[in-house]
Design a protein around this motif. Structure first.
Motif, PDB file in Angstrom:
ATOM      1  N   ASP A   1       0.864  -1.183   0.000  1.00  0.00           N
ATOM      2  CA  ASP A   1       0.000   0.000   0.000  1.00  0.00           C
ATOM      3  C   ASP A   1       0.901   1.233   0.000  1.00  0.00           C
ATOM      4  OD1 ASP A   1      -1.727   2.104   0.514  1.00  0.00           O
ATOM      5  OD2 ASP A   1      -2.944   0.956   1.919  1.00  0.00           O
ATOM      6  N   GLU A   2       0.912   1.955  -1.107  1.00  0.00           N
ATOM      7  CA  GLU A   2       1.773   3.129  -1.238  1.00  0.00           C
ATOM      8  C   GLU A   2       1.347   4.252  -0.300  1.00  0.00           C
ATOM      9  OE1 GLU A   2       4.588   3.423  -2.976  1.00  0.00           O
ATOM     10  OE2 GLU A   2       4.397   1.348  -3.623  1.00  0.00           O
ATOM     11  N   THR A   3       0.067   4.338   0.024  1.00  0.00           N
ATOM     12  CA  THR A   3      -0.419   5.402   0.899  1.00  0.00           C
ATOM     13  C   THR A   3       0.099   5.228   2.320  1.00  0.00           C
ATOM     14  OG1 THR A   3      -2.418   5.544  -0.443  1.00  0.00           O
ATOM     15  CG2 THR A   3      -2.483   6.592   1.715  1.00  0.00           C
ATOM     16  N   THR A   4      -0.043   4.012   2.867  1.00  0.00           N
ATOM     17  CA  THR A   4       0.377   3.752   4.248  1.00  0.00           C
ATOM     18  C   THR A   4       1.814   3.258   4.348  1.00  0.00           C
ATOM     19  OG1 THR A   4      -0.436   1.471   4.160  1.00  0.00           O
ATOM     20  CG2 THR A   4      -1.978   3.164   4.943  1.00  0.00           C
ATOM     21  N   GLN A   5       2.425   2.927   3.199  1.00  0.00           N
ATOM     22  CA  GLN A   5       3.775   2.365   3.162  1.00  0.00           C
ATOM     23  C   GLN A   5       3.859   1.055   3.943  1.00  0.00           C
ATOM     24  OE1 GLN A   5       6.527   3.612   1.310  1.00  0.00           O
ATOM     25  NE2 GLN A   5       4.787   4.628   0.400  1.00  0.00           N
TER      26      GLN A   5
ATOM     27  N   TYR B   1      -1.037  -6.213   8.566  1.00  0.00           N
ATOM     28  CA  TYR B   1      -0.349  -5.026   8.073  1.00  0.00           C
ATOM     29  C   TYR B   1       1.070  -5.025   8.635  1.00  0.00           C
ATOM     30  CZ  TYR B   1      -5.122  -3.512   7.064  1.00  0.00           C
ATOM     31  OH  TYR B   1      -6.411  -3.436   6.596  1.00  0.00           O
TER      32      TYR B   1
ATOM     33  N   SER C   1       4.927  -3.222   8.615  1.00  0.00           N
ATOM     34  CA  SER C   1       5.788  -2.081   8.271  1.00  0.00           C
ATOM     35  C   SER C   1       7.144  -2.628   7.859  1.00  0.00           C
ATOM     36  CB  SER C   1       5.972  -1.155   9.473  1.00  0.00           C
ATOM     37  OG  SER C   1       4.753  -0.630   9.884  1.00  0.00           O
TER      38      SER C   1
END
Length: 192
Positions: A101-105, A126, A128
């Motif tokens: 997800d490019e928005t949340t990285q 999710y 990181s």
């Protein structure tokens, strides 16, 4: 000396042939993320912390908040430990997809049930990503059960090192809906 090597190689190949009953590992063996292990590890940190756990509840009748005991917390946590997360069931009844997800990285690992027969319908982990150690940021689950003529849907979120949320929606055949949201917070920065 040559003859000794030839005898050694022949003996090794005979032994290898006798062990042919070992099944080869499939090329694309599934290796799903251990969802329950991530939650258990976070619970160990909560137990060692020993701080207060604030439970906020909002429902159709009233909203409430109070600090809860460890036993009440364990009852909430039990909602996240489902038989479908057992590795044998999970591997056979869920399909994994992943995306960045490019928005949340964050990397999203999405596990979707192959049929409607299981109560657990979806799990999203999710992560990181980093150059040193990837960290699980959050786990999201969707469950659905039928109790009589009522469909009970649950949306569960486990935010690592901070809180959990259980949103429960009940719908009857006559169109009656009720929603109850419980949020247990163990990070004092999120009490407000």
């Amino acid at each position: 000396m040559k003859n000794l090597w030839i005898i050694f190689l022949m003996a090794g190949s005979i032994v290898a042939c006798k062990n042919s009953s070992v099944k080869p590992v499939p090329e694309q063996a599934k290796s799903y993320l251990p969802v329950t292990d991530f939650i258990r590890e976070d619970i160990k940190k909560i137990d060692s912390f020993g701080g207060g756990i604030l439970l906020k509840t909002s429902g159709p009748v009233k909203n409430d908040s109070a600090f809860i005991q460890h036993r009440q917390f364990q009852l909430l946590v039990s909602e996240f430990f489902l038989p479908e997360l057992d590795s044998a069931i999970f591997y056979n009844q869920f399909t994994e997809t992943s995306l960045m997800d490019e928005t949340t990285q964050m990397l999203n690992f999405i596990y979707t049930a192959d049929s409607n027969k299981t109560a657990l319908r979806k799990v999203i982990v999710y992560v990181s990503p980093s150059l040193t150690t990837d960290k699980v940021h959050r786990i999201y689950m969707e469950k659905e059960n039928r109790i009589g003529d009522t469909i009970v849907s649950q949306k569960l979120t486990w935010k690592m090192r901070q809180y959990l949320i259980i949103a429960e929606i009940k719908e009857t055949r006559n169109g009656f809906n009720s929603t109850r949201i419980r949020k247990a917070i163990w990070d004092p920065q999120h009490y407000a």
